[in-house]
Design an enzyme around this catalytic site. Sequence first.
Site, PDB file in Angstrom:
ATOM      1  N   ASP A 131      30.441  14.078  49.227  1.00 52.50           N
ATOM      2  CA  ASP A 131      31.646  14.335  48.132  1.00 52.50           C
ATOM      3  C   ASP A 131      31.352  15.548  46.823  1.00 52.50           C
ATOM      4  OD1 ASP A 131      32.932  12.505  49.654  1.00 52.50           O
ATOM      5  OD2 ASP A 131      32.227  10.898  49.118  1.00 52.50           O
ATOM      6  N   GLY A 144      26.159  13.412  53.712  1.00 49.96           N
ATOM      7  CA  GLY A 144      25.961  13.153  52.624  1.00 49.96           C
ATOM      8  C   GLY A 144      25.839  11.468  52.253  1.00 49.96           C
TER       9      GLY A 144
HETATM   10  P1  ADP Z   1      25.021  13.174  48.198  1.00 52.37           P
HETATM   11  O1  ADP Z   1      26.360  12.140  49.226  1.00 52.37           O
HETATM   12  O2  ADP Z   1      23.767  13.010  49.300  1.00 52.37           O
HETATM   13  O3  ADP Z   1      25.211  13.124  46.879  1.00 52.37           O
HETATM   14  P2  ADP Z   1      26.122  15.943  47.760  1.00 52.37           P
HETATM   15  O4  ADP Z   1      26.843  16.930  48.946  1.00 52.37           O
HETATM   16  O5  ADP Z   1      27.215  15.155  47.406  1.00 52.37           O
HETATM   17  O6  ADP Z   1      25.214  15.216  48.474  1.00 52.37           O
HETATM   18  O7  ADP Z   1      25.652  16.209  46.726  1.00 52.37           O
HETATM   19  C1  ADP Z   1      24.648  15.949  45.850  1.00 52.37           C
HETATM   20  C2  ADP Z   1      24.641  16.946  44.861  1.00 52.37           C
HETATM   21  O8  ADP Z   1      23.492  17.857  45.105  1.00 52.37           O
HETATM   22  C3  ADP Z   1      25.616  18.200  44.478  1.00 52.37           C
HETATM   23  O9  ADP Z   1      25.673  17.774  42.790  1.00 52.37           O
HETATM   24  C4  ADP Z   1      25.365  19.526  44.696  1.00 52.37           C
HETATM   25  O10 ADP Z   1      26.427  20.225  43.338  1.00 52.37           O
HETATM   26  C5  ADP Z   1      24.061  19.359  44.797  1.00 52.37           C
HETATM   27  N1  ADP Z   1      23.237  20.391  45.653  1.00 52.37           N
HETATM   28  C6  ADP Z   1      23.616  21.067  46.236  1.00 52.37           C
HETATM   29  N2  ADP Z   1      23.062  22.357  47.238  1.00 52.37           N
HETATM   30  C7  ADP Z   1      21.497  21.505  45.903  1.00 52.37           C
HETATM   31  C8  ADP Z   1      20.657  22.558  46.253  1.00 52.37           C
HETATM   32  N3  ADP Z   1      20.699  23.757  47.400  1.00 52.37           N
HETATM   33  N4  ADP Z   1      19.511  22.365  45.439  1.00 52.37           N
HETATM   34  C9  ADP Z   1      19.949  21.078  45.075  1.00 52.37           C
HETATM   35  N5  ADP Z   1      21.367  20.924  44.493  1.00 52.37           N
HETATM   36  C10 ADP Z   1      21.816  20.953  45.052  1.00 52.37           C
END
Ligand code: ADP
Length: 518
Positions: free
Chosen positions: A209, A240
């Site tokens: 999300d 995610g």
């Molecule tokens: P999850 O449900 O596993 O938490 P999300 O898609 O919600 O996955 O993302 C979690 C976080 O990862 C978000 O805050 C996003 O900004 C961050 N994010 C996106 N791309 C990257 C990246 N390349 N490296 C580190 N963090 C990232």
Amino acid sequence: MASETASTNDPFRDPSADPSLEDIHHTPSVAESTLAVGRNASLTLGTKELIVLDEGFVDQGNGLCCGLIPERNKTTKTIPFFNILWAELSNFDIIIHYAKPIAKDKVRVAYITYNVEKTERSKVTEWTAKLLNRAYGKSQRQKRVKVLVNPFGGKGQAQKTFIRDVEPILAAARCLIDVERTKFQGHAVEIAENLDYNAFDVIASASGDGLPHEVFNGLGRKPDAIKALQKVAVVQLPCGSGNAMCGNLNGTSSPTMAALCLVKGLRTPLDLVSITQGGRRTLSFLSQSVGIIAESDLATEHLRWMGAARFTYGFLIRLIRKQLYPCDLAVKVEVEDKATIRKHYHRELTSHSDENARRGDFINTETVGLPPLKYGTETDELPGDWEVVSYDTMGNFYAGNMAYMSTGANFFPASLPDDGCMDLVNIDGDVSRTAALQCMFAVDKLHGEFFDLPQVKYRKVTAYRITPKRQRDGYISIDGEKIPFEPFQAEVHRGLGTVLSRTGRVYEAPGVTYNYVG
Ligand code: ADP
Ligand code: MG
């Protein structure tokens, strides 16, 4: 009360299970709807599915040869229109691509193809157009999709899942896709902010999300934020650890089913909430929480490997410690009592107003940036008509804009995508441990059990301010992201955002939407 919720009048039950709400299709004659293909086969447009009759199926020895459901006899199979991805006539053949169920909640691209006589071409073209009309209904065909992949989402499998499970379905449906990987936290905000929103119909995030939250905020930073948020639909492809968005809008957490739902999704306005804190304004699309739920989610980041179980674990630990969260709460209440909330929900379930009618008043304004804040920010004087309560024993504060939270827990069974209200739940911290556990088990139920519990206070509100007291540090979560433990104010904007959803109206209950299981 419990028996009433289980009855057919339950406004919280899955609308797709209610025959009175089904679309009434025009039933064409058999001649109009049937196409003879080859000597021993025909394709017929049924009420809800394509019926494939083929003597050849028997020769292939088993009724499930194409993964289609056998019906009546082994020469007849059906493919629901929802699963039809594309159909076209090439030089000599008609080819129909569809999403074939390969497990309970998983589909894969498959196709059937038949030779077409030259003399039949115009009839086949006409029939194919009819099939596509049935397959898509009001859903836009060949959507132009900007795909964002978070390589770190969930267990780090988003890239692989997208390429293996999602992309083939979008390609078979002739969607136009442009894929970009996010490189750092906040990257999706930048991408959405700079995106030419006229070039895309959808921004889909293969992520949790977190990315859709960033995408809404990126669009919200554009000078013409209102237009951008209403033009482009924000979609989540579940890759995610928290996949609430897809679960609520499509009733699934399966990436392949989500891909099919993107292909067939209906544009749906979504209320967005402005959060003001310390001079900043951000948009929230899912939930805001303070206390036990926020803490259970955020303070268990290190337990990611547990998947959704980390949330339940975090909740139980805090429940046993009987942690309380004193705060001052000021609320602009719209609907106070549970009976009226049920009626409000039922009205929405049976209404069919169009997309624009369900947007807020600002729809055609030339406002620069986001809509103005009606109630100012968390530092302004409180409006006189807000209800103010000081809680010394609050166990939890939870406001939601979607029914199910990332764990699949049904905290907000009365929430609606575009009713212009946030649903606010608080459970008194003074309740006995048994009553608290009762809450925890009731939120997993599909229907209204949690809603009806006496210790659950449930209201529809349009704004609130929350000020934590006598506690230096703690947890506040906005859509699963941590913000500083300081006062904040929330205000809803009706239908400011746009998403795609299965019904175009209400949230889905996970696991009860699909009855087509191969
Ligand atoms: P999850 O449900 O596993 O938490 P999300 O898609 O919600 O996955 O993302 C979690 C976080 O990862 C978000 O805050 C996003 O900004 C961050 N994010 C996106 N791309 C990257 C990246 N390349 N490296 C580190 N963090 C990232
Ligand atoms: Mg709502």
